[in-house]
Design an enzyme around this catalytic site. Structure first.
Site, PDB file in Angstrom:
ATOM      1  CE1 TYR A  27      22.476 -15.181 -21.221  1.00 54.93           C
ATOM      2  CE2 TYR A  27      22.558 -17.453 -21.966  1.00 54.93           C
ATOM      3  CZ  TYR A  27      22.459 -16.536 -20.947  1.00 54.93           C
ATOM      4  OH  TYR A  27      22.354 -16.966 -19.654  1.00 54.93           O
ATOM      5  CG  HIS A  28      19.902 -16.816 -29.227  1.00 57.38           C
ATOM      6  ND1 HIS A  28      19.107 -17.947 -29.186  1.00 57.38           N
ATOM      7  CD2 HIS A  28      21.142 -17.215 -28.865  1.00 57.38           C
ATOM      8  CE1 HIS A  28      19.839 -18.985 -28.810  1.00 57.38           C
ATOM      9  NE2 HIS A  28      21.065 -18.578 -28.605  1.00 57.38           N
ATOM     10  N   PRO A  29      20.248 -11.829 -29.334  1.00 62.23           N
ATOM     11  CG  PRO A  29      21.698 -10.126 -28.637  1.00 62.23           C
ATOM     12  CD  PRO A  29      21.341 -11.563 -28.383  1.00 62.23           C
TER      13      PRO A  29
END
Ligand SMILES: Cc1cc2nc3c(=O)[nH]c(=O)nc-3n(C[C@H](O)[C@H](O)[C@H](O)COP(=O)(O)OP(=O)(O)OC[C@H]3O[C@@H](n4cnc5c(N)ncnc54)[C@H](O)[C@@H]3O)c2cc1C
Length: 546
Positions: free
Chosen positions: A473-475
């Site tokens: 979840y680190h775009p």
């Protein structure tokens, strides 16, 4: 700036009340001199599970607080779609994330500086990390105390985590009690953005206080649909609220803080982006900016699952009603225990090759097991650990699929499309296995459930990564800061070639940081706010920087 204008005119309009947006709303209204409009597509952050740290697992599929995005089929992941949760609520993703407080490596920021971004070396950004932080352990050279973002030691020692940390040491990975200290490498417990056992989102830390100020107007359920321009100057935003479409005007600046998927989407919808893409959707091209939506980076995680020999996992607590109610009661009485933990309990940062200068892999160690993120816990004693490559070389994109702002953009991270990312995934799984095979850990493992003992060779492990890998979840980096032609913003976060328009959120990171991304997004909000205020104080009309 003018003292009074009509209800549609402001000095600054901020799009998105997320990690960075709430910081901006607070800092830009603090002096009382500027009138600010904060537009948020989501609603209030009243949902019970937002505030209970473990509740993040209940928010993965909740459309009331989550955009519920999904990637396009990923070619290197056997054409699987990967879920892409994003907060759609006050606090944004900081209201639904896993709470882990990790800044990344000092070298990440020095690298940003080396790429030509003046003012973004670690020494430059450290004051902003410190200013934001309310570190429970107190202030020192690297940490701040008294800031709006509470950081605390929530995790109590747990026998599984103790064994994992000791096993890591037996495998040559040192113990580390502060991943945000002088050195990131090592194994230890995570600190969380939490206060007294409650989530400390930026809505809690920054916005709650700012909302008491008369010069801040917050519009909820307000979807920004288009940036308004007068020539090359951004003059306002058009937004949709219910059935109504409204304009709002900014005499100072329009600031996009919609996050790594929505900020490039809004630029593209407004005519700033790859010209062919825009024309293909019937959007008039204001500027052909091929970099808008390019360079999407994300952390892929590959999970190992284990059956435990002892009933000491969270599965054992949740699957037994007496233990479950006991844990609930303990949380209500003392705000401690299992409900107060985040997305990882313990973890490690390690180098898969000794010649590397800094860790290239992060391990998240979890004291429960599930089939997929947010799914029910297994009915047996189980735990998991995941491997995440810290500096992926794969690059993807975000591209609108329609001129309708309500249609989600195409999101394609292109996980494992770079050779080095495949090699690091394999090396990370191999190193994690070495840790798990240390005697202190071995005695707690009844079975390596996944990938399992038949998964042995590098090809097996890579196939497992392709079949099961998913996002952490680190775009980032879809409106990348830089000096090259594809960079979207300059080092003062101004959209290149435009006046009165900045992007200030995780999308501007030149490269994803080596760790979880919330702390960096908050820092970007802090530093971005200073830049906006400095330019206002200097009375400088924002320069055209292209
Ligand atoms: C499930 C999950 C777990 C995570 N776990 C961690 C973790 O443990 N530790 C960590 O450090 N990081 C974690 N992250 C990542 C971290 O939370 C994000 O990197 C960070 O919050 C991004 O901040 P941002 O300001 O760029 O965007 P966001 O916080 O996502 O904010 C964007 C905001 O803009 C709003 N918005 C978007 N478009 C519009 C529009 N057109 N009009 C109006 N409003 C709009 C959105 O609704 C949202 O509120 C996690 C993220 C998720 C989703």
């Amino acid at each position: 700036m003018a003292e009074h204008r009509d209800s549609q005119h402001f000095d600054y309009i901020i799009v998105g009340a997320g990690s960075a947006g709430c910081v901006l709303a607070n800092r830009l209204t603090a002096s009382g001199r500027h009138r600010v409009l904060l537009l948020e597509a989501g609603g209030h952050d009243r949902h019970m599970w937002i505030h209970i740290p473990l509740g993040f697992a209940k928010l993965f599929d909740n459309a009331k607080v989550n955009w519920l995005y999904s990637s396009e089929p990923e070619p290197e992941l056997n054409n699987r779609r990967v879920i892409q949760p994003r907060g759609k609520v006050l606090g944004g993703s900081s209201s639904i994330n896993g709470l882990l407080y990790i800044r990344g490596q000092h070298e990440d920021y020095d690298h940003w500086r080396q790429l030509g971004n003046t003012g973004w070396a670690f020494a430059d950004v450290l004051p902003y990390f410190r200013r934001a932080e309310d570190q429970e352990r107190g202030a020192d050279d690297l940490h701040g105390a008294g800031g709006p973002l509470s950081v605390s030691d929530v995790c109590e020692p747990h026998p599984l985590c103790e064994a994992f940390i000791e096993a890591a040491q037996q495998a040559g990975i040192p113990r580390n009690d502060d991943f945000n200290g002088p050195r990131q490498e090592g194994a230890g417990y995570f600190q969380l953005t939490a206060k007294n056992g409650r989530r400390w989102s930026t809505a809690a830390g920054y916005l709650r206080q700012a909302r008491k100020r008369p010069n801040l107007k917050v519009e909820l359920n307000a979807l920004a649909t288009r940036i308004l321009f007068s020539g090359r100057r951004a003059t306002g935003i058009e937004y949709r609220q219910g059935e109504a479409t409204r304009p709002a005007f900014a005499d100072g600046e329009v600031i996009l803080a919609g996050g790594a998927f929505n900020s490039p989407q809004l630029l593209q919808l407004s005519g700033l982006g790859p010209a062919d893409l825009l024309r293909g959707h019937g959007i008039a091209v204001v500027a052909d900016l091929p970099g808008v939506g390019c360079d999407l980076q994300d952390h892929l995680q590959i999970r190992m699952q284990f059956r435990c020999t002892e009933p000491i996992t969270m599965n054992d607590v949740v699957n037994n009603w007496r233990h479950r109610y006991g844990a609930g009661l303990r949380y209500i009485m003392s705000r401690k225990g299992l409900l107060s933990i985040g997305a990882g309990y313990a973890g490690a940062f390690l180098r898969t090759r000794p010649e590397l200068a800094t860790p290239d892999v992060q391990i998240h160690f979890l004291i429960f097991s599930t089939e997929t993120a947010g799914a029910a816990l297994h009915p047996f004693s189980g735990f998991m650990a995941s491997v995440c490559q810290l500096r992926p070389e794969s690059r993807g994109f975000v591209r609108i699929k329609s001129d309708d702002p309500r249609v989600p953009p195409a999101i394609q991270p292109r996980y494992l499309s770079a050779r080095n990312d495949c090699d690091t995934a394999v090396a990370g799984l191999t190193t994690l296995r070495q840790v798990m095979n240390q005697p202190v850990m071995r005695r707690l493992i009844a079975e390596e459930r996944l990938p399992g003992e038949n998964c042995v060779t590098a090809a097996d492990l890579l196939a497992y990564a392709r079949q099961t890998g998913t996002t952490v979840y680190h775009p980032t980096s879809t409106c990348r800061m830089g000096a090259d032609p594809n960079a979207v913003v300059d080092e003062r976060l101004r959209v290149r070639g435009f006046e009165g328009l900045r992007v200030i959120d995780a999308s501007i990171m030149p490269t994803v940081v080596s760790g979880n991304t919330n702390a960096a997004a908050v820092m970007i909000g802090e530093k971005g706010a200073d830049m906006v205020l400095q330019d206002a104080a200097a009375g400088a009309p924002m320069a055209l920087s292209a």
